[in-house]
Motif scaffolding. Structure first.
Motif, PDB file in Angstrom:
ATOM      1  N   SER A 130      23.120 -19.527  15.281  1.00  0.00           N
ATOM      2  CA  SER A 130      22.575 -18.359  16.008  1.00  0.00           C
ATOM      3  C   SER A 130      23.261 -18.733  17.517  1.00  0.00           C
ATOM      4  N   ILE A 131      22.999 -17.535  18.470  1.00  0.00           N
ATOM      5  CA  ILE A 131      23.162 -18.008  19.925  1.00  0.00           C
ATOM      6  C   ILE A 131      22.026 -17.650  20.574  1.00  0.00           C
ATOM      7  N   ASN A 132      21.504 -18.469  21.566  1.00  0.00           N
ATOM      8  CA  ASN A 132      20.373 -18.309  22.360  1.00  0.00           C
ATOM      9  C   ASN A 132      20.689 -17.449  23.570  1.00  0.00           C
ATOM     10  N   ASP A 133      20.576 -17.969  24.706  1.00  0.00           N
ATOM     11  CA  ASP A 133      20.932 -17.523  25.989  1.00  0.00           C
ATOM     12  C   ASP A 133      22.246 -17.507  26.085  1.00  0.00           C
ATOM     13  N   MET A 134      22.932 -16.468  26.739  1.00  0.00           N
ATOM     14  CA  MET A 134      24.417 -16.229  27.131  1.00  0.00           C
ATOM     15  C   MET A 134      24.518 -15.902  28.698  1.00  0.00           C
ATOM     16  N   GLY A 135      25.555 -16.292  29.236  1.00  0.00           N
ATOM     17  CA  GLY A 135      25.638 -16.013  30.550  1.00  0.00           C
ATOM     18  C   GLY A 135      27.080 -16.216  31.191  1.00  0.00           C
ATOM     19  N   TRP A 136      27.200 -15.725  32.417  1.00  0.00           N
ATOM     20  CA  TRP A 136      28.403 -15.769  33.140  1.00  0.00           C
ATOM     21  C   TRP A 136      28.097 -16.338  34.469  1.00  0.00           C
ATOM     22  N   TYR A 137      29.081 -17.406  34.765  1.00  0.00           N
ATOM     23  CA  TYR A 137      29.215 -18.023  36.011  1.00  0.00           C
ATOM     24  C   TYR A 137      30.689 -17.915  36.617  1.00  0.00           C
ATOM     25  N   ARG A 138      30.432 -18.018  38.072  1.00  0.00           N
ATOM     26  CA  ARG A 138      31.967 -17.993  38.631  1.00  0.00           C
ATOM     27  C   ARG A 138      32.053 -19.126  39.728  1.00  0.00           C
ATOM     28  N   GLN A 139      33.177 -19.410  40.013  1.00  0.00           N
ATOM     29  CA  GLN A 139      33.592 -20.467  40.953  1.00  0.00           C
ATOM     30  C   GLN A 139      34.600 -19.835  41.766  1.00  0.00           C
ATOM     31  N   ALA A 140      34.487 -19.909  42.999  1.00  0.00           N
ATOM     32  CA  ALA A 140      35.624 -19.402  44.120  1.00  0.00           C
ATOM     33  C   ALA A 140      36.118 -20.815  44.697  1.00  0.00           C
ATOM     34  N   PRO A 141      37.417 -20.698  45.024  1.00  0.00           N
ATOM     35  CA  PRO A 141      38.092 -21.893  45.717  1.00  0.00           C
ATOM     36  C   PRO A 141      37.274 -22.438  46.685  1.00  0.00           C
ATOM     37  N   GLY A 142      36.765 -23.660  46.488  1.00  0.00           N
ATOM     38  CA  GLY A 142      36.166 -24.533  47.692  1.00  0.00           C
ATOM     39  C   GLY A 142      34.709 -24.374  47.338  1.00  0.00           C
ATOM     40  N   ASN A 143      34.248 -23.527  46.483  1.00  0.00           N
ATOM     41  CA  ASN A 143      32.782 -23.408  46.268  1.00  0.00           C
ATOM     42  C   ASN A 143      32.371 -23.871  44.906  1.00  0.00           C
ATOM     43  N   GLN A 144      30.927 -24.079  44.744  1.00  0.00           N
ATOM     44  CA  GLN A 144      30.269 -24.733  43.592  1.00  0.00           C
ATOM     45  C   GLN A 144      30.414 -23.649  42.689  1.00  0.00           C
ATOM     46  N   ARG A 145      30.294 -23.676  41.333  1.00  0.00           N
ATOM     47  CA  ARG A 145      30.007 -22.830  40.487  1.00  0.00           C
ATOM     48  C   ARG A 145      28.479 -22.165  40.425  1.00  0.00           C
ATOM     49  N   GLU A 146      28.633 -21.072  40.571  1.00  0.00           N
ATOM     50  CA  GLU A 146      27.228 -20.414  40.750  1.00  0.00           C
ATOM     51  C   GLU A 146      26.981 -19.334  39.442  1.00  0.00           C
ATOM     52  N   ALA A 196      25.247 -13.808  35.865  1.00  0.00           N
ATOM     53  CA  ALA A 196      24.214 -13.171  35.058  1.00  0.00           C
ATOM     54  C   ALA A 196      23.893 -13.884  33.851  1.00  0.00           C
ATOM     55  N   THR A 197      22.803 -13.562  33.332  1.00  0.00           N
ATOM     56  CA  THR A 197      22.243 -14.314  32.108  1.00  0.00           C
ATOM     57  C   THR A 197      21.579 -13.157  31.154  1.00  0.00           C
ATOM     58  N   ILE A 198      21.639 -13.406  29.846  1.00  0.00           N
ATOM     59  CA  ILE A 198      20.860 -12.569  29.127  1.00  0.00           C
ATOM     60  C   ILE A 198      20.166 -13.373  27.921  1.00  0.00           C
ATOM     61  N   THR A 199      19.175 -13.236  27.631  1.00  0.00           N
ATOM     62  CA  THR A 199      18.531 -13.890  26.380  1.00  0.00           C
ATOM     63  C   THR A 199      18.539 -13.172  24.984  1.00  0.00           C
ATOM     64  N   CYS A 213      32.248 -18.197  30.852  1.00  0.00           N
ATOM     65  CA  CYS A 213      30.864 -17.563  29.998  1.00  0.00           C
ATOM     66  C   CYS A 213      30.281 -19.111  29.582  1.00  0.00           C
ATOM     67  N   ARG A 214      29.165 -18.849  29.238  1.00  0.00           N
ATOM     68  CA  ARG A 214      28.325 -20.071  28.875  1.00  0.00           C
ATOM     69  C   ARG A 214      27.355 -19.496  27.630  1.00  0.00           C
ATOM     70  N   ALA A 215      27.043 -20.095  26.799  1.00  0.00           N
ATOM     71  CA  ALA A 215      26.234 -19.900  25.754  1.00  0.00           C
ATOM     72  C   ALA A 215      25.560 -21.126  25.028  1.00  0.00           C
ATOM     73  N   TYR A 216      24.222 -20.991  24.700  1.00  0.00           N
ATOM     74  CA  TYR A 216      23.531 -22.120  23.856  1.00  0.00           C
ATOM     75  C   TYR A 216      23.434 -21.638  22.556  1.00  0.00           C
ATOM     76  N   ILE A 217      24.360 -22.540  21.778  1.00  0.00           N
ATOM     77  CA  ILE A 217      24.454 -22.394  20.340  1.00  0.00           C
ATOM     78  C   ILE A 217      23.791 -23.208  19.438  1.00  0.00           C
ATOM     79  N   MET A 218      23.186 -22.522  18.403  1.00  0.00           N
ATOM     80  CA  MET A 218      22.546 -23.292  17.410  1.00  0.00           C
ATOM     81  C   MET A 218      23.480 -23.608  16.348  1.00  0.00           C
ATOM     82  N   ARG A 219      23.353 -24.702  15.916  1.00  0.00           N
ATOM     83  CA  ARG A 219      24.211 -25.176  14.514  1.00  0.00           C
ATOM     84  C   ARG A 219      23.572 -25.915  13.633  1.00  0.00           C
ATOM     85  N   ARG A 220      23.582 -25.376  12.385  1.00  0.00           N
ATOM     86  CA  ARG A 220      22.379 -25.889  11.228  1.00  0.00           C
ATOM     87  C   ARG A 220      22.251 -27.451  11.462  1.00  0.00           C
TER      88      ARG A 220
END
Length: 119
Positions: A29-45, A48-51, A94-101
Motif C-alpha cells: 500500500s502507499i501512505n502519504d504522497m507528495g510533491w516537492y520542488r528545487q529551484a537552482p540555488g535553493n533547497q528542496r521545498e 503539496a501532500t496528500i494522505t 514526487c515522494r511516497a511512503y510505501i508499505m511493503r509486506r
C-alpha cells in the motif's frame, strides 16, 4: 520499488502543466504522497501532500493554483499546475511512503521532472 515522474516541460507564464508520478514494484500500500520542488540555488521545498484519507496540504505560494490528487488503483499521484509563474520554475520531485509486506514502510523519491516557466 520505483517512482517514475513525468509531465514537466516548458510553458509560458499563465499556462498549465500536469505532473504525474507512478509507483511500481512490490507494493502492499502507499501512505502519504507528495510533491516537492528545487529551484537552482535553493533547497528542496514542499509543494503539496496528500494522505490516504485525502487530507491535503499546500505551500502558501501555490494555493489556489495547484491541485494534488491521487489514484490508488494506479499507485499514482498527480499535480495539476495552473496559472504558472516564472518563480514556479524548478525540478519537481514526487515522494511516497510505501508499505511493503516484509520490510514495512519506507520513503521513496522519484527522479525529478523539470518545469520551466517563461515570462
Amino acid at each position: 520499488v520505483q517512482l517514475q515522474a513525468c509531465g514537466g516541460g516548458l510553458v509560458q507564464a499563465g499556462g498549465s502543466l500536469r505532473l504525474s508520478c507512478a509507483a511500481s514494484g512490490s507494493i502492499a500500500s502507499i501512505n502519504d504522497m507528495g510533491w516537492y520542488r528545487q529551484a537552482p540555488g535553493n533547497q528542496r521545498e514542499l509543494v503539496a501532500t496528500i494522505t490516504t484519507g485525502g487530507t491535503i496540504n499546500y505551500t502558501a505560494s501555490v494555493k489556489g493554483r495547484f491541485t494534488i490528487s491521487r489514484d490508488d488503483a494506479k499507485n499514482t499521484v498527480y499535480l495539476q499546475m495552473n496559472s504558472l509563474k516564472p518563480e514556479d520554475t524548478a525540478v519537481y520531485y514526487c515522494r511516497a511512503y510505501i508499505m511493503r509486506r516484509i520490510s514495512g514502510e519506507s520513503r521513496h523519491w522519484g527522479q525529478g521532472t523539470l518545469v520551466t516557466v517563461s515570462s
